[in-house]
Design a protein around this motif. Structure first.
Motif, PDB file in Angstrom:
ATOM      1  N   UNK A 155       0.865  -1.181   0.000  1.00  0.00           N
ATOM      2  CA  UNK A 155       0.000   0.000   0.000  1.00  0.00           C
ATOM      3  C   UNK A 155       0.898   1.227   0.000  1.00  0.00           C
ATOM      4  N   UNK A 156       0.648   2.138  -0.916  1.00  0.00           N
ATOM      5  CA  UNK A 156       1.400   3.392  -0.943  1.00  0.00           C
ATOM      6  C   UNK A 156       0.498   4.521  -0.472  1.00  0.00           C
ATOM      7  N   UNK A 157       1.029   5.382   0.391  1.00  0.00           N
ATOM      8  CA  UNK A 157       0.269   6.476   0.972  1.00  0.00           C
ATOM      9  C   UNK A 157       0.597   7.793   0.273  1.00  0.00           C
ATOM     10  N   UNK A 158      -0.215   8.802   0.512  1.00  0.00           N
ATOM     11  CA  UNK A 158      -0.086  10.065  -0.212  1.00  0.00           C
ATOM     12  C   UNK A 158       1.223  10.779   0.059  1.00  0.00           C
ATOM     13  N   UNK A 159       1.874  10.487   1.191  1.00  0.00           N
ATOM     14  CA  UNK A 159       3.138  11.155   1.531  1.00  0.00           C
ATOM     15  C   UNK A 159       4.350  10.420   0.995  1.00  0.00           C
ATOM     16  N   UNK A 160       4.126   9.316   0.268  1.00  0.00           N
ATOM     17  CA  UNK A 160       5.235   8.533  -0.261  1.00  0.00           C
ATOM     18  C   UNK A 160       5.624   7.362   0.622  1.00  0.00           C
ATOM     19  N   UNK A 161       5.009   7.238   1.798  1.00  0.00           N
ATOM     20  CA  UNK A 161       5.269   6.093   2.667  1.00  0.00           C
ATOM     21  C   UNK A 161       4.656   4.831   2.062  1.00  0.00           C
ATOM     22  N   UNK A 162       5.182   3.678   2.470  1.00  0.00           N
ATOM     23  CA  UNK A 162       4.639   2.416   1.973  1.00  0.00           C
ATOM     24  C   UNK A 162       4.426   1.452   3.133  1.00  0.00           C
ATOM     25  N   UNK A 163       3.417   0.602   2.982  1.00  0.00           N
ATOM     26  CA  UNK A 163       3.084  -0.390   4.006  1.00  0.00           C
ATOM     27  C   UNK A 163       2.919  -1.742   3.322  1.00  0.00           C
ATOM     28  N   UNK A 164       3.646  -2.736   3.814  1.00  0.00           N
ATOM     29  CA  UNK A 164       3.492  -4.108   3.334  1.00  0.00           C
ATOM     30  C   UNK A 164       2.524  -4.791   4.286  1.00  0.00           C
ATOM     31  N   UNK A 165       1.258  -4.901   3.848  1.00  0.00           N
ATOM     32  CA  UNK A 165       0.178  -5.390   4.702  1.00  0.00           C
ATOM     33  C   UNK A 165       0.072  -6.904   4.589  1.00  0.00           C
ATOM     34  N   UNK A 166       0.178  -7.588   5.731  1.00  0.00           N
ATOM     35  CA  UNK A 166       0.146  -9.057   5.755  1.00  0.00           C
ATOM     36  C   UNK A 166      -1.287  -9.576   5.595  1.00  0.00           C
ATOM     37  N   UNK A 167      -1.448 -10.867   5.277  1.00  0.00           N
ATOM     38  CA  UNK A 167      -2.791 -11.451   5.160  1.00  0.00           C
ATOM     39  C   UNK A 167      -3.594 -11.303   6.455  1.00  0.00           C
ATOM     40  N   UNK A 168      -4.913 -11.264   6.314  1.00  0.00           N
ATOM     41  CA  UNK A 168      -5.843 -11.122   7.443  1.00  0.00           C
ATOM     42  C   UNK A 168      -5.587  -9.833   8.218  1.00  0.00           C
ATOM     43  N   UNK A 169      -5.229  -8.781   7.521  1.00  0.00           N
ATOM     44  CA  UNK A 169      -4.926  -7.499   8.157  1.00  0.00           C
ATOM     45  C   UNK A 169      -5.682  -6.372   7.460  1.00  0.00           C
ATOM     46  N   UNK A 170      -5.849  -5.261   8.198  1.00  0.00           N
ATOM     47  CA  UNK A 170      -6.536  -4.082   7.669  1.00  0.00           C
ATOM     48  C   UNK A 170      -5.720  -2.835   7.979  1.00  0.00           C
ATOM     49  N   UNK A 171      -5.813  -1.868   7.094  1.00  0.00           N
ATOM     50  CA  UNK A 171      -5.192  -0.566   7.313  1.00  0.00           C
ATOM     51  C   UNK A 171      -6.175   0.513   6.885  1.00  0.00           C
ATOM     52  N   UNK A 172      -6.420   1.476   7.778  1.00  0.00           N
ATOM     53  CA  UNK A 172      -7.257   2.630   7.450  1.00  0.00           C
ATOM     54  C   UNK A 172      -6.400   3.883   7.453  1.00  0.00           C
ATOM     55  N   UNK A 173      -6.565   4.722   6.437  1.00  0.00           N
ATOM     56  CA  UNK A 173      -5.709   5.897   6.275  1.00  0.00           C
ATOM     57  C   UNK A 173      -6.451   6.938   5.440  1.00  0.00           C
ATOM     58  N   UNK A 174      -6.083   8.209   5.573  1.00  0.00           N
ATOM     59  CA  UNK A 174      -6.725   9.246   4.755  1.00  0.00           C
ATOM     60  C   UNK A 174      -6.166   9.244   3.337  1.00  0.00           C
ATOM     61  N   UNK A 175      -6.992   9.659   2.393  1.00  0.00           N
ATOM     62  CA  UNK A 175      -6.503   9.761   1.006  1.00  0.00           C
ATOM     63  C   UNK A 175      -5.333  10.726   0.926  1.00  0.00           C
ATOM     64  N   UNK A 176      -5.448  11.823   1.658  1.00  0.00           N
ATOM     65  CA  UNK A 176      -4.378  12.828   1.710  1.00  0.00           C
ATOM     66  C   UNK A 176      -4.177  13.224   3.163  1.00  0.00           C
ATOM     67  N   UNK A 177      -2.929  13.218   3.608  1.00  0.00           N
ATOM     68  CA  UNK A 177      -2.631  13.628   4.980  1.00  0.00           C
ATOM     69  C   UNK A 177      -2.743  15.145   5.099  1.00  0.00           C
ATOM     70  N   UNK A 178      -3.524  15.592   6.078  1.00  0.00           N
ATOM     71  CA  UNK A 178      -3.651  17.025   6.333  1.00  0.00           C
ATOM     72  C   UNK A 178      -3.312  17.296   7.795  1.00  0.00           C
ATOM     73  N   UNK A 179      -3.135  18.554   8.141  1.00  0.00           N
ATOM     74  CA  UNK A 179      -2.831  18.892   9.527  1.00  0.00           C
ATOM     75  C   UNK A 179      -1.369  18.681   9.862  1.00  0.00           C
ATOM     76  N   UNK A 180      -1.080  18.580  11.146  1.00  0.00           N
ATOM     77  CA  UNK A 180       0.305  18.492  11.615  1.00  0.00           C
ATOM     78  C   UNK A 180       0.772  17.068  11.878  1.00  0.00           C
ATOM     79  N   UNK A 181      -0.110  16.084  11.635  1.00  0.00           N
ATOM     80  CA  UNK A 181       0.250  14.691  11.880  1.00  0.00           C
ATOM     81  C   UNK A 181      -0.262  13.801  10.751  1.00  0.00           C
ATOM     82  N   UNK A 182       0.403  12.656  10.603  1.00  0.00           N
ATOM     83  CA  UNK A 182      -0.028  11.638   9.649  1.00  0.00           C
ATOM     84  C   UNK A 182      -0.481  10.414  10.450  1.00  0.00           C
ATOM     85  N   UNK A 183      -1.797  10.132  10.454  1.00  0.00           N
ATOM     86  CA  UNK A 183      -2.329   9.057  11.281  1.00  0.00           C
ATOM     87  C   UNK A 183      -2.891   7.932  10.418  1.00  0.00           C
ATOM     88  N   UNK A 184      -2.555   6.678  10.821  1.00  0.00           N
ATOM     89  CA  UNK A 184      -3.153   5.502  10.193  1.00  0.00           C
ATOM     90  C   UNK A 184      -3.554   4.532  11.306  1.00  0.00           C
TER      91      UNK A 184
END
Length: 370
Positions: A155-184
């Protein structure tokens, strides 16, 4: 079994393992029921003993006298406030006032009761936080990606970060990071490679812990149905603390460096820091290819570099083999998210080289190296 014919006190039944198994697990149900119905007085005593067993339905655990005393004092205070309520606990208290027990039985009762009270007072279920609870607190504007396959997904995020998500797993994230923090928000297991941005820290919420970084690579294992949450650092520095959603959370913060890990025991709310992951067999056995492979390349063919990336991220890279067969590269890609790795490679090759990502498929377009 004939010895039960001489039982005249509740503690006689409480000390009998066969009686406990009958009440808890219905073992020898017919034998105990027939014996109980033979005598009305016996039936009354058995019923009172049954209430004790149900009220103390806990695993035997050795607790210190201080913990026992504290738990009991707190519980008696709560019971006094609810004297008018007809619940199993009040009925147990009335029985306790009515019957006197010998020292041996008292020790057994106090150990069982204190464990039950301790679990309810000091390990409240409200401290157990699930992925759904986290999402419900922050659902607005989030995209959820679930991996129902049998292999990891990138999974690639809007800030250029990447996440290798394992089976039976979930990740929730914003389409675009706003504000002073990046939360997932994570449920399950994922390997994170975070794009550096000191002014905008990256936070991963997983069960009862929050992992904070500005640019690094690490793995988090946080399944809702498992007793522990683990954070393992590969590069950079990571800070881990307990979630603010936990009642009475002291937000204790633990700093982790490369090859260090933290195991959070959910039921006991304890942080265990591991300063050398090579000494922990479970952590080593669960390492993925991405944590074992090196991304330091010295005059290495481009085709071999692509092969290493494929093995690490479990992806497929299509590239013009003939045009790039004589291309070699010297570079360090150890502390870079996947998109950044690909950018560096394409820029090094030159000649209008570019890449396109489509899930776990990457297509390289190039006219050859410089």
């Amino acid at each position: 079994m004939l010895e039960r014919n001489n039982y005249t006190e509740i503690e006689d039944f409480l000390a009998n393992e066969s009686f406990q198994r009958w009440i808890r697990f219905k073992n020898d149900q017919q034998g105990w029921e027939e014996w109980t119905l033979e005598n009305p007085k016996r039936a009354k005593l058995v019923e009172e003993a049954r209430l004790w067993i149900l009220a103390m339905k806990v695993n035997e655990t050795l607790l210190s006298p201080i913990v026992i005393k504290t738990a009991l004092q707190s519980t008696w205070a709560k019971i006094d406030k609810k004297e008018k309520q007809e619940d199993p606990t009040i009925r147990v208290v009335k029985l306790l006032k009515k019957y006197s027990v010998n020292i041996a039985a008292a020790v057994l009762l106090f150990a069982l009761l204190s464990t039950w009270f301790y679990n309810s007072l000091y390990v409240p279920e409200s401290n157990i936080i699930t992925y759904n609870e986290l999402i419900n607190e922050n659902r607005e504007g989030l995209v959820e990606q679930t991996n129902n396959s049998n292999k990891a997904q990138i999974i690639t995020l809007s800030d250029g970060s990447s996440v290798l998500l394992k089976p039976d797993s979930k990740l929730s994230y914003p389409k675009i990071f706003t504000g002073n923090e990046r939360k997932v928000y994570l449920s399950g297991e994922g390997f994170f490679e975070i794009s550096k941005n000191p002014k905008k820290p990256f936070l991963v919420y997983a069960n009862e812990i929050v992992t904070k970084v500005v640019g690094t690579s690490f793995r988090i294992k946080a399944y809702n149905d498992q007793p522990n949450v683990e954070v393992i650092v590969r590069t950079g520095k990571v800070k881990v603390k307990s979630s603010q959603l936990i009642k009475d959370s002291k937000e204790k913060e633990i700093v982790l460096l490369p090859n260090q890990a933290l195991r959070f025991i959910r039921k006991k709310m304890i942080f265990n820091k591991i300063t050398d992951i090579t000494l922990d067999k479970n952590l080593i056995q669960n390492e993925g290819n991405i944590e074992q492979l090196s991304f330091e390349f010295t005059d290495i063919p481009i085709s071999q570099i692509f092969k290493t990336i494929e093995q690490a991220y479990l992806i497929k890279i299509d590239f013009p083999v003939e045009k790039l067969k004589n291309c070699h590269l010297t570079t360090s890609l150890n502390d870079q998210p996947l998109p950044e790795k690909l950018k560096i490679i394409c820029k090094s090759i030159g000649n209008e080289t570019s890449y396109e990502m489509n899930g776990n498929q990457i297509i390289i377009t190039s006219d050859g190296c410089n």
